[in-house]
Design a protein around this motif. Structure first.
Motif, PDB file in Angstrom:
ATOM      1  N   HIS A  76       0.674  -1.094  -0.151  1.00  0.00           N
ATOM      2  CA  HIS A  76      -0.041  -0.119   0.182  1.00  0.00           C
ATOM      3  C   HIS A  76       0.879   1.026  -0.131  1.00  0.00           C
ATOM      4  O   HIS A  76       1.619   1.304   0.585  1.00  0.00           O
ATOM      5  CB  HIS A  76      -0.782   0.028   0.819  1.00  0.00           C
ATOM      6  CG  HIS A  76      -2.514  -1.430   1.593  1.00  0.00           C
ATOM      7  ND1 HIS A  76      -1.578  -2.330   2.210  1.00  0.00           N
ATOM      8  CD2 HIS A  76      -3.298  -1.638   0.885  1.00  0.00           C
ATOM      9  CE1 HIS A  76      -2.690  -3.137   2.051  1.00  0.00           C
ATOM     10  NE2 HIS A  76      -3.580  -2.218   1.272  1.00  0.00           N
ATOM     11  N   ILE A  78       0.439   5.544   0.216  1.00  0.00           N
ATOM     12  CA  ILE A  78       0.019   7.248   0.251  1.00  0.00           C
ATOM     13  C   ILE A  78       0.836   8.068  -0.533  1.00  0.00           C
ATOM     14  O   ILE A  78       1.236   8.364   0.360  1.00  0.00           O
ATOM     15  CB  ILE A  78      -1.100   7.286   1.580  1.00  0.00           C
ATOM     16  CG1 ILE A  78      -1.813   6.032   1.890  1.00  0.00           C
ATOM     17  CG2 ILE A  78      -1.261   8.603   1.369  1.00  0.00           C
ATOM     18  CD1 ILE A  78      -2.404   6.401   2.826  1.00  0.00           C
ATOM     19  N   THR A 108       0.146  12.182  -2.083  1.00  0.00           N
ATOM     20  CA  THR A 108       0.241  13.501  -2.471  1.00  0.00           C
ATOM     21  C   THR A 108      -0.323  13.855  -4.305  1.00  0.00           C
ATOM     22  O   THR A 108       0.739  13.633  -4.551  1.00  0.00           O
ATOM     23  CB  THR A 108       0.418  14.771  -1.956  1.00  0.00           C
ATOM     24  OG1 THR A 108       1.598  15.102  -1.268  1.00  0.00           O
ATOM     25  CG2 THR A 108      -0.573  14.561  -0.265  1.00  0.00           C
ATOM     26  N   LEU A 162      -5.116  12.476  -8.921  1.00  0.00           N
ATOM     27  CA  LEU A 162      -6.220  11.580  -7.883  1.00  0.00           C
ATOM     28  C   LEU A 162      -6.574  10.224  -9.013  1.00  0.00           C
ATOM     29  O   LEU A 162      -6.815   9.279  -8.199  1.00  0.00           O
ATOM     30  CB  LEU A 162      -7.772  13.032  -7.347  1.00  0.00           C
ATOM     31  CG  LEU A 162      -7.498  14.120  -6.670  1.00  0.00           C
ATOM     32  CD1 LEU A 162      -8.171  14.721  -6.327  1.00  0.00           C
ATOM     33  CD2 LEU A 162      -6.508  14.267  -5.478  1.00  0.00           C
ATOM     34  N   SER A 199      -5.108   6.918  -8.560  1.00  0.00           N
ATOM     35  CA  SER A 199      -5.984   6.122  -6.936  1.00  0.00           C
ATOM     36  C   SER A 199      -5.875   4.434  -8.015  1.00  0.00           C
ATOM     37  O   SER A 199      -7.043   5.124  -8.480  1.00  0.00           O
ATOM     38  CB  SER A 199      -6.677   6.760  -5.997  1.00  0.00           C
ATOM     39  OG  SER A 199      -6.059   8.154  -5.362  1.00  0.00           O
ATOM     40  N   ARG A 205      -1.663  -1.345  -3.769  1.00  0.00           N
ATOM     41  CA  ARG A 205      -2.586  -0.247  -3.918  1.00  0.00           C
ATOM     42  C   ARG A 205      -1.915   0.835  -3.373  1.00  0.00           C
ATOM     43  O   ARG A 205      -1.306   1.871  -2.444  1.00  0.00           O
ATOM     44  CB  ARG A 205      -3.891  -0.217  -2.801  1.00  0.00           C
ATOM     45  CG  ARG A 205      -4.711   0.265  -2.126  1.00  0.00           C
ATOM     46  CD  ARG A 205      -5.860   0.301  -3.529  1.00  0.00           C
ATOM     47  NE  ARG A 205      -6.836  -0.988  -3.170  1.00  0.00           N
ATOM     48  CZ  ARG A 205      -7.624  -1.178  -4.310  1.00  0.00           C
ATOM     49  NH1 ARG A 205      -7.454   0.071  -5.398  1.00  0.00           N
ATOM     50  NH2 ARG A 205      -7.997  -2.446  -4.184  1.00  0.00           N
ATOM     51  N   THR A 222      -3.263   5.067  -2.517  1.00  0.00           N
ATOM     52  CA  THR A 222      -3.805   6.161  -3.002  1.00  0.00           C
ATOM     53  C   THR A 222      -3.465   7.704  -2.642  1.00  0.00           C
ATOM     54  O   THR A 222      -2.154   7.946  -2.608  1.00  0.00           O
ATOM     55  CB  THR A 222      -4.607   5.933  -0.902  1.00  0.00           C
ATOM     56  OG1 THR A 222      -5.590   4.936  -1.526  1.00  0.00           O
ATOM     57  CG2 THR A 222      -6.107   7.157  -1.523  1.00  0.00           C
ATOM     58  N   LEU A 258      -4.012  11.760  -2.487  1.00  0.00           N
ATOM     59  CA  LEU A 258      -4.616  12.753  -1.579  1.00  0.00           C
ATOM     60  C   LEU A 258      -4.635  14.064  -1.504  1.00  0.00           C
ATOM     61  O   LEU A 258      -3.806  14.497  -2.694  1.00  0.00           O
ATOM     62  CB  LEU A 258      -4.608  11.973  -0.788  1.00  0.00           C
ATOM     63  CG  LEU A 258      -4.862  11.124   0.545  1.00  0.00           C
ATOM     64  CD1 LEU A 258      -4.151  11.216   2.090  1.00  0.00           C
ATOM     65  CD2 LEU A 258      -6.093  10.686   0.106  1.00  0.00           C
TER      66      LEU A 258
END
Lengths: 114, 115
Positions: free
Chosen positions: B10, B12, B14, B83, B86, B111, B113, B115
């Protein structure tokens, strides 16, 4: 260009009942057809594939699929569904000369009722 | 035998950042392909590499790039993240040359993501 349509977004069947998931493809030449299964959070596992020859192909986990050129279809079947079959199923088409590119359908989510 | 492995599991990030995803194929496999799977959709082909050369490219912007190393592992790079990037990024390896009839073995995916 190749395309794959899986008309059913969700299907719910009772455990022990038979299953048929539909797949229609669009491609001008002889297609190479695949069915994959994806459990939540997992990658894709190949269930079966059709390249040529017998139009009824057997796969793993008791699945089979039939290639019908006249209908541009490659439907997946299982005579008796088990609760562990609940997952998302993807049909894909590839073609010689396109490298390893596979074009996938949008998938069908299978729910199994106990 | 180990299957296709991908890292990280995973991630995350920006918007505007850069990301690198990694894939190790099954031992002996020389072909690696990358796919993007947006939630609710089927996987979409991004790249295919065979013997360290790009052999196929999907309809993705130049922000997406990849390479394959001498040990056949591969990296997917995405610059200036949006975005819409994602998604679950899947890597697949194949035992022989760049032809669609080869079975593709998929990894568990990364995965991403944004933000």
């Amino acid at each position: 260009a190749q395309s794959v349509t899986q008309p059913d977004i969700h299907i719910t069947v009772s455990e022990g009942a038979s299953l048929e998931l539909r797949c229609n493809y669009s491609y001008g030449a002889t297609p190479y057809l695949f069915w994959y299964v994806q459990s939540p959070g997992q990658g894709l596992q190949l269930l079966l594939k059709y390249f040529s020859g017998d139009t009824l192909v057997q796969g793993i986990k008791g699945f089979e699929a039939e290639f019908k050129r006249s209908q541009s279809s490659f439907n997946l079947r299982k005579p008796s569904v088990h609760w562990s079959d609940a997952a998302e199923y993807f049909c894909a088409v590839g073609a010689l000369g396109y490298g390893n590119k596979l074009v996938f359908g949008a998938g069908t989510i299978l729910r199994v009722k106990s | 035998d180990a299957g296709v492995t991908q890292s990280p599991t995973h991630l995350i990030k920006t918007r505007g950042q850069h990301v690198t995803l990694r894939c190790s194929p099954i031992s002996g496999h020389k072909s690696v392909s990358w796919y993007q799977q947006v939630l609710g959709q089927g996987p979409q082909f991004i790249f295919q590499y065979y013997e360290k050369e790009e052999r196929g490219r999907g309809n993705f912007p130049d922000r997406f790039s990849a390479r394959q190393f001498p040990n056949y592992s591969s990296e997917l790079n995405v610059n200036a993240l949006l975005l819409g990037d994602s998604a679950l990024y899947l890597c697949a390896s194949s035992p022989t040359g760049p032809a669609s009839y080869n079975e593709q073995f998929f990894g568990p995916g990364t995965r991403l993501t944004v933000l």
